[in-house]
Enzyme design. Structure first.
Site, PDB file in Angstrom:
ATOM      1  CG  HIS A  91     -84.300  32.411  94.246  1.00  0.00           C
ATOM      2  ND1 HIS A  91     -84.774  32.791  95.488  1.00  0.00           N
ATOM      3  CD2 HIS A  91     -84.582  33.440  93.413  1.00  0.00           C
ATOM      4  CE1 HIS A  91     -85.314  33.997  95.401  1.00  0.00           C
ATOM      5  NE2 HIS A  91     -85.215  34.410  94.156  1.00  0.00           N
ATOM      6  CE  LYS A  98     -88.861  42.615  95.141  1.00  0.00           C
ATOM      7  NZ  LYS A  98     -88.220  41.462  94.494  1.00  0.00           N
ATOM      8  NE  ARG A 131     -91.561  34.463  89.488  1.00  0.00           N
ATOM      9  CZ  ARG A 131     -91.581  35.258  90.536  1.00  0.00           C
ATOM     10  NH1 ARG A 131     -91.757  34.765  91.734  1.00  0.00           N
ATOM     11  NH2 ARG A 131     -91.446  36.560  90.397  1.00  0.00           N
ATOM     12  CB  SER A 172     -88.376  36.255  97.863  1.00  0.00           C
ATOM     13  OG  SER A 172     -87.364  35.424  97.375  1.00  0.00           O
TER      14      SER A 172
HETATM   15  O1  PNS Z   1     -84.924  39.634  93.446  1.00  0.00           O
HETATM   16  P1  PNS Z   1     -85.213  41.033  92.968  1.00  0.00           P
HETATM   17  O2  PNS Z   1     -85.612  41.935  94.114  1.00  0.00           O
HETATM   18  O3  PNS Z   1     -86.216  41.059  91.857  1.00  0.00           O
HETATM   19  O4  PNS Z   1     -83.818  41.585  92.383  1.00  0.00           O
HETATM   20  C1  PNS Z   1     -83.757  42.875  91.806  1.00  0.00           C
HETATM   21  C2  PNS Z   1     -82.303  43.308  91.665  1.00  0.00           C
HETATM   22  C3  PNS Z   1     -81.636  43.347  93.034  1.00  0.00           C
HETATM   23  C4  PNS Z   1     -81.551  42.312  90.807  1.00  0.00           C
HETATM   24  C5  PNS Z   1     -82.312  44.716  91.025  1.00  0.00           C
HETATM   25  O5  PNS Z   1     -82.973  45.576  91.889  1.00  0.00           O
HETATM   26  C6  PNS Z   1     -80.917  45.227  90.700  1.00  0.00           C
HETATM   27  O6  PNS Z   1     -80.349  44.856  89.711  1.00  0.00           O
HETATM   28  N1  PNS Z   1     -80.356  46.100  91.572  1.00  0.00           N
HETATM   29  C7  PNS Z   1     -79.017  46.611  91.394  1.00  0.00           C
HETATM   30  C8  PNS Z   1     -78.980  48.130  91.247  1.00  0.00           C
HETATM   31  C9  PNS Z   1     -78.647  48.542  89.837  1.00  0.00           C
HETATM   32  O7  PNS Z   1     -77.605  48.206  89.300  1.00  0.00           O
HETATM   33  N2  PNS Z   1     -79.589  49.293  89.197  1.00  0.00           N
HETATM   34  C10 PNS Z   1     -79.442  49.823  87.878  1.00  0.00           C
HETATM   35  C11 PNS Z   1     -79.762  48.913  86.724  1.00  0.00           C
HETATM   36  S1  PNS Z   1     -81.246  47.999  86.803  1.00  0.00           S
END
Ligand code: PNS
Length: 163
Positions: free
Chosen positions: A18, A42, A94, A131
């Site tokens: 990150h 998660k 990645r 993570s």
């Molecule tokens: O680190 P991660 O868990 O891969 O992050 C995922 C995250 C939190 C960025 C994703 O779940 C997200 O964008 N959540 C926000 C909810 C949202 O706006 N959803 C609709 C469009 S994707």
């Protein structure tokens, strides 16, 4: 025009991968917001406020300054982007699997609010770090120090893991 980008994620916990992506993104945009978002898919390790605090400390330790670190839990991620005037989301990818996971979200976020997603490749040294891997190693008592900033290692050593 000031370019503002958001680096979103669970950051549970923040990893060296990150930090690498945040550092690269900072070189591309005028302002950067790192936003911790709850991912219901998660099982969380750390409370959101703790994740924010650890990111702030890790950025400080890494000498990365001028980044806004916050959390967002009241709606869509793109709502946050609109609120702060960000036009771009930055995601670290990645592997092709990451691109497959991220692509639908990128398209939905563009349809929702015209927010583009930029994919950055982390240093290959961090290519295997996630993570979820760190959470698993930590829960099973392994050494997470190769994967996380020192502040995260110290926090878990001192406080243990929440149930
Ligand atoms: O680190 P991660 O868990 O891969 O992050 C995922 C995250 C939190 C960025 C994703 O779940 C997200 O964008 N959540 C926000 C909810 C949202 O706006 N959803 C609709 C469009 S994707």
């Amino acid at each position: 025009m000031t370019s503002i980008a958001v680096v979103p994620g669970s950051f549970d916990p923040v990893t060296l991968g990150h930090l690498d992506v945040i550092r690269r993104a900072q070189g591309l945009f005028d302002q950067l917001h790192v936003v911790v978002v709850h991912n219901p898919d998660k099982k969380a390790l750390l409370p959101i406020a703790q994740r924010v605090a650890l990111i702030e400390k890790a950025l400080g330790q890494a000498g990365i300054t001028g980044v806004t670190v916050t959390s967002w839990s009241v709606g869509l991620l793109v709502d946050y982007c609109v609120e702060v005037g960000a036009k771009v989301l930055v995601k670290g990818v990645r592997s092709p699997a990451d691109v497959s996971y991220e692509t639908p979200m990128a398209i939905v976020n563009r349809k929702l609010a015209d927010i583009e997603t930029v994919f950055l490749m982390p240093d290959p040294a961090h290519g295997h770090v996630s993570s979820s891997l760190v959470r698993q190693v930590a829960r099973l008592g392994g050494d997470i120090s190769p994967y996380v900033p020192q502040v995260v290692k110290d926090f878990i050593d001192t406080n243990g893991l929440p149930d």
